[in-house]
Design a protein around this motif. Structure first.
Motif, mmCIF file in Angstrom:
data_model
loop_
_atom_site.group_PDB
_atom_site.id
_atom_site.type_symbol
_atom_site.label_atom_id
_atom_site.label_comp_id
_atom_site.label_asym_id
_atom_site.label_seq_id
_atom_site.Cartn_x
_atom_site.Cartn_y
_atom_site.Cartn_z
ATOM 1 N N LEU A 140 -5.183 -11.276 -9.964
ATOM 2 C CA LEU A 140 -6.597 -11.179 -10.296
ATOM 3 C C LEU A 140 -7.389 -10.448 -9.211
ATOM 4 N N LEU A 141 -6.861 -10.417 -7.985
ATOM 5 C CA LEU A 141 -7.531 -9.722 -6.897
ATOM 6 C C LEU A 141 -7.730 -8.255 -7.257
ATOM 7 N N ALA A 142 -6.636 -7.601 -7.717
ATOM 8 C CA ALA A 142 -6.745 -6.201 -8.107
ATOM 9 C C ALA A 142 -7.512 -6.047 -9.399
ATOM 10 N N ALA A 143 -7.320 -6.996 -10.325
ATOM 11 C CA ALA A 143 -8.048 -6.918 -11.590
ATOM 12 C C ALA A 143 -9.547 -7.003 -11.339
ATOM 13 N N GLY A 144 -9.938 -7.825 -10.375
ATOM 14 C CA GLY A 144 -11.347 -7.943 -10.031
ATOM 15 C C GLY A 144 -11.905 -6.643 -9.517
ATOM 16 N N ALA A 145 -11.077 -5.888 -8.759
ATOM 17 C CA ALA A 145 -11.509 -4.598 -8.257
ATOM 18 C C ALA A 145 -11.808 -3.655 -9.409
ATOM 19 N N CYS A 197 2.109 -4.365 -7.187
ATOM 20 C CA CYS A 197 2.360 -3.562 -5.985
ATOM 21 C C CYS A 197 1.063 -3.317 -5.219
ATOM 22 N N LEU A 198 -0.013 -3.033 -5.949
ATOM 23 C CA LEU A 198 -1.300 -2.822 -5.286
ATOM 24 C C LEU A 198 -1.755 -4.095 -4.589
ATOM 25 N N VAL A 199 -1.556 -5.229 -5.244
ATOM 26 C CA VAL A 199 -1.915 -6.511 -4.634
ATOM 27 C C VAL A 199 -1.145 -6.713 -3.328
ATOM 28 N N LEU A 200 0.155 -6.442 -3.361
ATOM 29 C CA LEU A 200 0.968 -6.611 -2.155
ATOM 30 C C LEU A 200 0.514 -5.682 -1.036
ATOM 31 N N GLN A 247 -2.570 -4.552 -0.693
ATOM 32 C CA GLN A 247 -3.847 -5.109 -0.233
ATOM 33 C C GLN A 247 -3.630 -6.260 0.747
ATOM 34 N N LEU A 248 -2.543 -7.009 0.552
ATOM 35 C CA LEU A 248 -2.229 -8.150 1.415
ATOM 36 C C LEU A 248 -1.405 -7.757 2.641
ATOM 37 N N GLY A 249 -1.069 -6.469 2.768
ATOM 38 C CA GLY A 249 -0.309 -6.004 3.919
ATOM 39 C C GLY A 249 1.169 -6.316 3.856
ATOM 40 N N LYS A 250 1.683 -6.642 2.657
ATOM 41 C CA LYS A 250 3.092 -7.010 2.533
ATOM 42 C C LYS A 250 3.999 -5.827 2.211
ATOM 43 N N VAL A 251 3.416 -4.697 1.806
ATOM 44 C CA VAL A 251 4.178 -3.463 1.651
ATOM 45 C C VAL A 251 3.349 -2.330 2.253
ATOM 46 N N ASP A 252 4.030 -1.227 2.580
ATOM 47 C CA ASP A 252 3.367 -0.096 3.231
ATOM 48 C C ASP A 252 3.009 1.021 2.264
ATOM 49 N N ALA A 253 3.679 1.073 1.135
ATOM 50 C CA ALA A 253 3.454 2.163 0.181
ATOM 51 C C ALA A 253 3.818 1.701 -1.226
ATOM 52 N N VAL A 254 3.228 2.365 -2.208
ATOM 53 C CA VAL A 254 3.495 2.089 -3.613
ATOM 54 C C VAL A 254 3.833 3.398 -4.293
ATOM 55 N N MET A 255 4.954 3.443 -5.016
ATOM 56 C CA MET A 255 5.256 4.624 -5.829
ATOM 57 C C MET A 255 5.049 4.293 -7.293
ATOM 58 N N THR A 256 4.331 5.189 -7.983
ATOM 59 C CA THR A 256 4.079 5.040 -9.410
ATOM 60 C C THR A 256 3.714 6.399 -9.964
ATOM 61 N N ASP A 257 3.465 6.498 -11.262
ATOM 62 C CA ASP A 257 3.142 7.815 -11.803
ATOM 63 C C ASP A 257 1.712 8.207 -11.449
#
Length: 316
Positions: free
Chosen positions: A18-23, A223-226, A228-238
């Motif tokens: 919901l954090l990203a959904a809220g954004a 992935c975006l949520v993670l 935002q929380l600093g748990k990953v450094d990058a996200v790959m998607t289309d």
């Protein structure tokens, strides 16, 4: 070769999603901040070379038709067309918390297909389906169609039937704005990289074999949520989903470069040839009427910047 990065499946709690959904709600009125730089058009020659290397033609599908065959009649007999969609991808398929309705570019197309096939929009059921569950949902008949930014590739064509392509895409990488990464290789090498399970992005990250850790999630928005929380450094998607995420979160950006130009299409059961033909007819009519371009202008152009025909695959 073994992947250097360990594979871990992460499913953030619903509250985190919901954090990203809220954004997305906050950005619902339009673009937030500067729009991301648009990717250049995938060269046609690259696509053709990739098709030849893979041994299949991703543009191949049955000719369009408005005739009702066995598959279409079966759908009409059960009085509902169930379409698998996304509910977490901003501007493609996302639930509007103010109305409770799922909306976006793919949703406009799904509703157009449903209305044309069933003759009654009330007989169309939009069913949220996770990225990793798309093919299984079709094969087990939980849905009749999937309209959910689904890349057409040789492996998937062995399991399901696809319509003619309806959008050109490529894979991009999102990083926090504080990241020093300048391009895809910088963003992935020795980093924690997230991609949705069952996605083309995940296959590319694994093939690169340079990530320190590959983190997979059931739904791409996680992935975006993670990140935002600093748990990953990058996200790959289309590129479409990447542009939407960069629009809804001013703390992330898209790095330079793109990977694997592709096309996306509507997926359905392999034995539903007449339904595939009907969907292809709807796609042709949808584009010819200008509805495809109008939907793009409304949902995607503010974030992807290019004119509509930049992303229309055309006919082959």
């Amino acid at each position: 070769m073994r992947n250097r990065g360990s594979r871990r499946t992460t499913r953030p709690a619903a509250a985190l999603a919901l954090l990203a959904a809220g954004a997305a709600v906050l950005a619902g009125g339009g673009p937030v901040g500067a729009a991301p730089t648009a990717a250049t058009a995938p060269p046609a020659v690259q696509q053709e070379q990739q098709e030849q290397a893979d041994g299949c033609d991703v543009y191949r599908s049955v000719p369009p038709s408005s005739e009702d065959g066995p598959a279409v009649k079966a759908v009409k007999d059960k009085r509902s067309l169930v379409i698998g969609v996304d509910q977490n991808s901003y501007r493609w398929g996302a639930r509007n918390p103010n109305t409770g309705q799922i909306e976006g570019f793919d949703i406009d197309l799904a509703r157009a297909i449903g209305a044309a096939v069933m003759g009654d929009p009330e007989k169309v059921v939009l069913k949220p389906v996770a990225t990793a569950d798309r093919i299984d949902a079709i094969k087990k008949r939980r849905v009749d169609l999937i309209v959910r930014t689904m890349t057409i590739n040789c492996k998937r064509m062995e399991d399901v039937a696809f319509s003619k392509p309806y959008f050109n895409i490529s894979q991009r990488v999102l990083v926090p704005k504080t990241s020093p990464a300048k391009n895809i290789d910088d963003a992935v090498r020795d980093r924690r990289v997230c991609a949705a399970d069952g996605s083309t992005a995940l296959s590319i990250v694994k093939e690169k074999n340079t990530a320190r850790q590959v983190v997979t999630v059931e739904n791409q928005l996680d992935c975006l949520v993670l990140m935002q929380l600093g748990k990953v450094d990058a996200v790959m998607t289309d590129n479409g989903l990447a542009a939407g995420q960069a629009a809804q979160d001013q703390t992330v950006r898209i790095v330079d470069g793109e990977a694997q130009p592709e096309v996306i299409g509507v997926a359905m059961a392999k034995d539903s040839t007449d339904l595939t033909a009907r969907v292809n007819q709807v796609l042709a009519d949808y584009y010819a009427r200008g509805d495809w371009a109008r939907s793009y202008e409304h949902w995607l152009k503010p974030y992807m910047l290019n004119e509509p025909d930049h992303y229309w695959p055309g006919t082959r």
